[in-house]
Write a protein that holds these residues in place. Sequence first.
Motif, PDB file in Angstrom:
ATOM      1  N   THR A  55      85.215  76.096  56.817  1.00 31.55           N
ATOM      2  CA  THR A  55      86.297  75.422  57.520  1.00 31.55           C
ATOM      3  C   THR A  55      87.581  75.724  56.763  1.00 31.55           C
ATOM      4  N   ILE A  56      88.659  75.995  57.495  1.00 33.20           N
ATOM      5  CA  ILE A  56      89.963  76.227  56.868  1.00 33.20           C
ATOM      6  C   ILE A  56      90.831  74.996  57.076  1.00 33.20           C
ATOM      7  N   ILE A  57      91.468  74.547  55.999  1.00 29.98           N
ATOM      8  CA  ILE A  57      92.421  73.445  56.086  1.00 29.98           C
ATOM      9  C   ILE A  57      93.750  73.941  55.521  1.00 29.98           C
ATOM     10  N   ASP A  58      94.789  73.789  56.307  1.00 32.67           N
ATOM     11  CA  ASP A  58      96.131  74.235  55.927  1.00 32.67           C
ATOM     12  C   ASP A  58      96.820  73.150  55.106  1.00 32.67           C
ATOM     13  N   VAL A  59      97.011  73.416  53.817  1.00 36.47           N
ATOM     14  CA  VAL A  59      97.608  72.402  52.939  1.00 36.47           C
ATOM     15  C   VAL A  59      99.095  72.184  53.224  1.00 36.47           C
ATOM     16  N   LEU A 102      92.275  68.350  42.041  1.00 36.99           N
ATOM     17  CA  LEU A 102      91.267  69.201  41.415  1.00 36.99           C
ATOM     18  C   LEU A 102      91.871  70.044  40.290  1.00 36.99           C
ATOM     19  N   GLY A 103      93.209  69.991  40.173  1.00 38.77           N
ATOM     20  CA  GLY A 103      93.886  70.719  39.098  1.00 38.77           C
ATOM     21  C   GLY A 103      94.430  72.075  39.492  1.00 38.77           C
ATOM     22  N   TYR A 104      94.464  72.374  40.789  1.00 41.68           N
ATOM     23  CA  TYR A 104      94.926  73.689  41.231  1.00 41.68           C
ATOM     24  C   TYR A 104      96.374  73.648  41.683  1.00 41.68           C
ATOM     25  N   ARG A 105      97.064  74.758  41.439  1.00 38.34           N
ATOM     26  CA  ARG A 105      98.460  74.893  41.847  1.00 38.34           C
ATOM     27  C   ARG A 105      98.666  76.093  42.762  1.00 38.34           C
ATOM     28  N   THR A 158      80.838  73.056  43.649  1.00 41.73           N
ATOM     29  CA  THR A 158      81.576  74.155  43.017  1.00 41.73           C
ATOM     30  C   THR A 158      82.930  74.328  43.687  1.00 41.73           C
ATOM     31  N   HIS A 159      83.933  74.638  42.896  1.00 41.91           N
ATOM     32  CA  HIS A 159      85.241  74.961  43.480  1.00 41.91           C
ATOM     33  C   HIS A 159      85.970  75.935  42.579  1.00 41.91           C
ATOM     34  N   TRP A 160      86.857  76.703  43.204  1.00 44.76           N
ATOM     35  CA  TRP A 160      87.665  77.675  42.467  1.00 44.76           C
ATOM     36  C   TRP A 160      88.921  77.976  43.259  1.00 44.76           C
ATOM     37  N   ALA A 161      89.873  78.626  42.588  1.00 37.24           N
ATOM     38  CA  ALA A 161      91.129  79.015  43.230  1.00 37.24           C
ATOM     39  C   ALA A 161      91.255  80.532  43.174  1.00 37.24           C
ATOM     40  N   VAL A 192      87.898  76.046  52.838  1.00 37.77           N
ATOM     41  CA  VAL A 192      88.946  76.875  52.249  1.00 37.77           C
ATOM     42  C   VAL A 192      90.278  76.178  52.504  1.00 37.77           C
ATOM     43  N   TYR A 193      90.927  75.783  51.432  1.00 36.05           N
ATOM     44  CA  TYR A 193      92.268  75.193  51.522  1.00 36.05           C
ATOM     45  C   TYR A 193      93.246  76.334  51.413  1.00 36.05           C
ATOM     46  N   SER A 194      94.090  76.476  52.429  1.00 34.96           N
ATOM     47  CA  SER A 194      94.900  77.664  52.602  1.00 34.96           C
ATOM     48  C   SER A 194      96.314  77.290  53.002  1.00 34.96           C
TER      49      SER A 194
END
Length: 74
Positions: free
Chosen positions: A29-33, A46-49, A59-62, A5-7
């Motif tokens: 796992t959490i990663i703080d962007v 990945l194209g997410y904002r 698989t990925h999603w926002a 989880v990118y958070s």
Amino acid sequence: MTVTVYSKPACVQCTATTRALDRQGIDYTIIDVSEDTNAYDLVQGLGYRQVPVVVAGETHWAGFRPDMISALAA
């Protein structure tokens, strides 16, 4: 399967996502962007904002996606 989880701090959707993962018993796992520029670049690549961005295997999603979280638990 690895779930990441990118958070970022004070993110309501991020908190909702990790709570839902906890309820389903899914390890992650959490990663703080805001602190990890490589993770920030990966999320943008990945194209997410927006966060959270969840990467689960291929698989990925926002955003907060209870449907996707439930699918992981199945």
